[in-house]
Motif scaffolding. Structure first.
Motif, PDB file in Angstrom:
ATOM      1  N   ALA A 174       0.838  -1.202   0.000  1.00 45.64           N
ATOM      2  CA  ALA A 174       0.000   0.000   0.000  1.00 45.64           C
ATOM      3  C   ALA A 174       0.871   1.249   0.000  1.00 45.64           C
ATOM      4  N   ARG A 175       1.911   1.264   0.821  1.00 45.68           N
ATOM      5  CA  ARG A 175       2.813   2.425   0.850  1.00 45.68           C
ATOM      6  C   ARG A 175       3.482   2.632  -0.507  1.00 45.68           C
ATOM      7  N   ALA A 176       3.874   1.540  -1.159  1.00 44.29           N
ATOM      8  CA  ALA A 176       4.484   1.672  -2.488  1.00 44.29           C
ATOM      9  C   ALA A 176       3.518   2.335  -3.462  1.00 44.29           C
ATOM     10  N   ALA A 177       2.247   1.960  -3.373  1.00 48.38           N
ATOM     11  CA  ALA A 177       1.247   2.548  -4.272  1.00 48.38           C
ATOM     12  C   ALA A 177       1.009   4.018  -3.961  1.00 48.38           C
ATOM     13  N   PHE A 178       0.880   4.352  -2.680  1.00 48.10           N
ATOM     14  CA  PHE A 178       0.647   5.748  -2.301  1.00 48.10           C
ATOM     15  C   PHE A 178       1.844   6.628  -2.671  1.00 48.10           C
ATOM     16  N   GLU A 179       3.051   6.121  -2.463  1.00 49.03           N
ATOM     17  CA  GLU A 179       4.247   6.887  -2.836  1.00 49.03           C
ATOM     18  C   GLU A 179       4.267   7.146  -4.343  1.00 49.03           C
ATOM     19  N   VAL A 188      -5.235   6.634  -5.777  1.00 45.06           N
ATOM     20  CA  VAL A 188      -5.026   5.184  -5.673  1.00 45.06           C
ATOM     21  C   VAL A 188      -6.377   4.494  -5.667  1.00 45.06           C
ATOM     22  N   THR A 189      -6.495   3.448  -6.473  1.00 43.93           N
ATOM     23  CA  THR A 189      -7.668   2.574  -6.440  1.00 43.93           C
ATOM     24  C   THR A 189      -7.224   1.215  -5.949  1.00 43.93           C
ATOM     25  N   SER A 190      -7.760   0.781  -4.821  1.00 41.84           N
ATOM     26  CA  SER A 190      -7.433  -0.521  -4.249  1.00 41.84           C
ATOM     27  C   SER A 190      -8.482  -1.528  -4.672  1.00 41.84           C
ATOM     28  N   ILE A 210      -3.765   2.887   6.126  1.00 42.84           N
ATOM     29  CA  ILE A 210      -2.527   3.499   5.637  1.00 42.84           C
ATOM     30  C   ILE A 210      -2.839   4.796   4.892  1.00 42.84           C
ATOM     31  N   GLY A 211      -3.867   4.766   4.076  1.00 47.00           N
ATOM     32  CA  GLY A 211      -4.242   5.967   3.342  1.00 47.00           C
ATOM     33  C   GLY A 211      -4.680   7.086   4.262  1.00 47.00           C
ATOM     34  N   ARG A 212      -5.509   6.743   5.234  1.00 47.04           N
ATOM     35  CA  ARG A 212      -6.047   7.758   6.154  1.00 47.04           C
ATOM     36  C   ARG A 212      -4.956   8.352   7.044  1.00 47.04           C
ATOM     37  N   ASP A 213      -4.093   7.498   7.594  1.00 46.61           N
ATOM     38  CA  ASP A 213      -3.135   7.942   8.599  1.00 46.61           C
ATOM     39  C   ASP A 213      -1.833   8.499   8.018  1.00 46.61           C
ATOM     40  N   GLU A 214      -1.402   7.977   6.863  1.00 46.03           N
ATOM     41  CA  GLU A 214      -0.076   8.322   6.343  1.00 46.03           C
ATOM     42  C   GLU A 214      -0.107   9.124   5.039  1.00 46.03           C
ATOM     43  N   TYR A 215      -1.195   9.019   4.278  1.00 48.66           N
ATOM     44  CA  TYR A 215      -1.238   9.684   2.974  1.00 48.66           C
ATOM     45  C   TYR A 215      -2.567  10.409   2.775  1.00 48.66           C
ATOM     46  N   PRO A 216      -2.908  11.313   3.676  1.00 47.49           N
ATOM     47  CA  PRO A 216      -4.192  12.012   3.539  1.00 47.49           C
ATOM     48  C   PRO A 216      -4.268  12.888   2.289  1.00 47.49           C
ATOM     49  N   VAL A 218      -3.455  11.879  -0.670  1.00 50.43           N
ATOM     50  CA  VAL A 218      -3.733  11.022  -1.829  1.00 50.43           C
ATOM     51  C   VAL A 218      -5.176  10.534  -1.749  1.00 50.43           C
ATOM     52  N   ARG A 219      -5.893  10.677  -2.848  1.00 55.07           N
ATOM     53  CA  ARG A 219      -7.286  10.222  -2.887  1.00 55.07           C
ATOM     54  C   ARG A 219      -7.330   8.707  -3.022  1.00 55.07           C
ATOM     55  N   LEU A 220      -8.094   8.046  -2.169  1.00 53.21           N
ATOM     56  CA  LEU A 220      -8.207   6.586  -2.180  1.00 53.21           C
ATOM     57  C   LEU A 220      -9.635   6.178  -2.480  1.00 53.21           C
ATOM     58  N   GLU A 221      -9.784   5.231  -3.416  1.00 49.91           N
ATOM     59  CA  GLU A 221     -11.081   4.616  -3.650  1.00 49.91           C
ATOM     60  C   GLU A 221     -10.901   3.101  -3.634  1.00 49.91           C
ATOM     61  N   HIS A 222     -11.975   2.400  -3.336  1.00 49.64           N
ATOM     62  CA  HIS A 222     -11.961   0.933  -3.311  1.00 49.64           C
ATOM     63  C   HIS A 222     -12.898   0.415  -4.395  1.00 49.64           C
ATOM     64  N   MET A 223     -12.515  -0.725  -4.975  1.00 43.78           N
ATOM     65  CA  MET A 223     -13.323  -1.315  -6.023  1.00 43.78           C
ATOM     66  C   MET A 223     -13.136  -2.830  -5.971  1.00 43.78           C
ATOM     67  N   LEU A 224     -14.204  -3.581  -6.115  1.00 42.46           N
ATOM     68  CA  LEU A 224     -14.077  -5.029  -6.210  1.00 42.46           C
ATOM     69  C   LEU A 224     -13.303  -5.374  -7.482  1.00 42.46           C
ATOM     70  N   ALA A 225     -12.444  -6.380  -7.399  1.00 45.00           N
ATOM     71  CA  ALA A 225     -11.519  -6.656  -8.500  1.00 45.00           C
ATOM     72  C   ALA A 225     -12.245  -7.013  -9.796  1.00 45.00           C
ATOM     73  N   ASP A 226     -13.369  -7.724  -9.705  1.00 44.90           N
ATOM     74  CA  ASP A 226     -14.082  -8.062 -10.933  1.00 44.90           C
ATOM     75  C   ASP A 226     -14.702  -6.813 -11.567  1.00 44.90           C
ATOM     76  N   ALA A 227     -15.207  -5.919 -10.725  1.00 44.64           N
ATOM     77  CA  ALA A 227     -15.711  -4.645 -11.243  1.00 44.64           C
ATOM     78  C   ALA A 227     -14.572  -3.822 -11.825  1.00 44.64           C
ATOM     79  N   GLY A 228     -13.384  -3.927 -11.222  1.00 47.45           N
ATOM     80  CA  GLY A 228     -12.225  -3.223 -11.748  1.00 47.45           C
ATOM     81  C   GLY A 228     -11.851  -3.680 -13.138  1.00 47.45           C
ATOM     82  N   GLY A 229     -11.936  -4.999 -13.368  1.00 43.76           N
ATOM     83  CA  GLY A 229     -11.674  -5.514 -14.708  1.00 43.76           C
ATOM     84  C   GLY A 229     -12.651  -4.961 -15.722  1.00 43.76           C
ATOM     85  N   MET A 230     -13.917  -4.878 -15.327  1.00 37.18           N
ATOM     86  CA  MET A 230     -14.933  -4.323 -16.217  1.00 37.18           C
ATOM     87  C   MET A 230     -14.649  -2.860 -16.517  1.00 37.18           C
ATOM     88  N   GLN A 231     -14.279  -2.088 -15.470  1.00 32.87           N
ATOM     89  CA  GLN A 231     -14.025  -0.664 -15.660  1.00 32.87           C
ATOM     90  C   GLN A 231     -12.770  -0.406 -16.494  1.00 32.87           C
TER      91      GLN A 231
END
Length: 371
Positions: A174-179, A188-190, A210-216, A218-231
């Motif tokens: 997660a830190r690698a992605a936020f950096e 970042v989309t997780s 990690i996003g909330r405490d260390e990288y405020p 950076v905008r974070l969104e969550h997506m189910l992986a199958d929906a991510g493939g579709m998007q």
């Protein structure tokens, strides 16, 4: 002059052909930029199995660990289909990742403007596409235990693969992605499957913290992986950095690769943690494409993904930003001029083979560095 030690592992199929084109780039950088690259070449995959009875020998594994960076080609092919599972060509790459502790796989998916028509999607969906997929590489279902096939009797068997993640593994990827997002567009989309997998629940929880405490910032969104493939095939330019686990990262990065027009265009970097004492990190760079045994030896493979992987090496392992920029600009310029291998061929362009494409990029790079 600084000495930079590289281990080249061409592997199988088209790997040696593509690697040969990188050797031209290395020679130019040594000549024009006093890069000080020193190379050794080893065996991996089926080639290593044929020579040593293992997908990578202990000696070459030691060379990989000692090198400043490793450039990897591709492994596998039908010749080794009957090899025992633990000795299969792909086991060499898995061993490299595990023993070098390469936990972060960076896979950019960039659509060069000259190749927008080569994508399977409409130009407006991919023109200017620039996504970075950050894939966790040393955990998850690929390494979880137990991993087995059990004979149940009466002609029945049970196959078991185990998906395992611990907090620290999710934190570091997660830190690698936020950096990375901080150097790009700040998003970042997780992606996971928290709706059906406990590892997905933990993944979501840890990345959110990690996003909330260390990288405020950076905008974070969550997506189910199958929906991510579709998007990814619906509206791919909505993404900046995608962070996901080993299995989903494998699949989603291949989907993203095809958005760019060809697997032959996509590089990747696999990075370990930065050593606090030396400031260096173990790293392996490889094209996303496989060994492509159907075209191996024909001189028609696209070497750009291998060359672009070397550009990532310049950037991430050696902080040679000017040279990395010049090499990536050389690739873009060659494509803009209409020089294409068969996989990215378009009307009005000039089709070339592996060697000619490598020569074209090398000439463009030499011209840029000499300017």
């Amino acid at each position: 002059m600084t000495t930079r030690k590289l281990l080249l592992l061409p592997g199988d199929g088209i790997g040696p052909e593509a690697m040969g084109e990188v050797s031209k780039i290395i020679a130019i950088l040594n000549d024009e930029a006093a890069a000080g690259f020193e190379t050794e070449t080893g065996l991996v995959g089926g080639a290593a199995y044929d020579a040593h009875g293992a997908a990578i020998s202990d000696a070459d594994m030691a060379r990989a660990t000692a090198a400043d960076a490793v450039l990897f080609g591709a492994v596998g092919g039908p010749k080794w289909d009957a090899v025992p599972y633990d000795l299969r060509p792909e086991a060499g790459l898995l061993r490299l990742r595990k023993e070098m502790a390469l936990f972060a796989n960076l896979r950019p998916a960039i659509c060069y403007p000259a190749l927008a028509e080569a994508s399977s999607l409409k130009r407006e969906l991919v023109d200017g596409l620039d996504i970075l997929i950050v894939r966790e590489l040393t955990g998850g279902v690929y390494f979880g235990s137990p991993k087995e096939i059990v004979d149940l009797g009466n002609g029945q068997k049970r196959g078991v693969d185990t998906q395992v993640y611990e907090t620290y593994e999710i934190e570091r990827i997660a830190r690698a992605a936020f950096e990375a997002a901080r150097t790009r567009h700040g998003k970042v989309t997780s992606m996971e499957k928290r709706n059906v997998m406990k590892t997905g629940v933990l993944w979501n929880e840890v990345v959110s913290r990690i996003g909330r405490d260390e990288y405020p910032d950076v905008r974070l969104e969550h997506m189910l992986a199958d929906a991510g493939g579709m998007q990814l095939v619906r509206a791919p330019k909505q993404f900046d950095v995608i962070v996901t686990d080993n299995l989903f990262g494998d699949m989603l990065s291949d989907i993203a690769a095809m958005l760019t027009g060809s697997l032959g265009m996509l590089p990747s970097a696999s990075l370990g943690a930065v050593d606090a004492a030396t400031g260096t990190r173990k790293a392996l760079y490889e094209p996303v494409h496989g060994s492509a045994p159907d075209i191996a030896g024909k001189g028609i493979a696209n070497p750009i993904a291998m060359i672009a992987s070397f550009a990532m090496m310049l950037r991430y392992s050696f902080a040679m930003t000017r040279e990395a920029d010049a090499l990536e600009a050389a690739i873009a310029g060659v494509l803009e001029a209409g020089t294409r291998t068969g996989d990215i061929m378009a009307p009005g362009c000039r089709q070339v083979g592996t060697t000619e494409m490598g020569d074209a990029v090398a000439a463009a790079l030499r011209g840029t560095l000499a300017a």
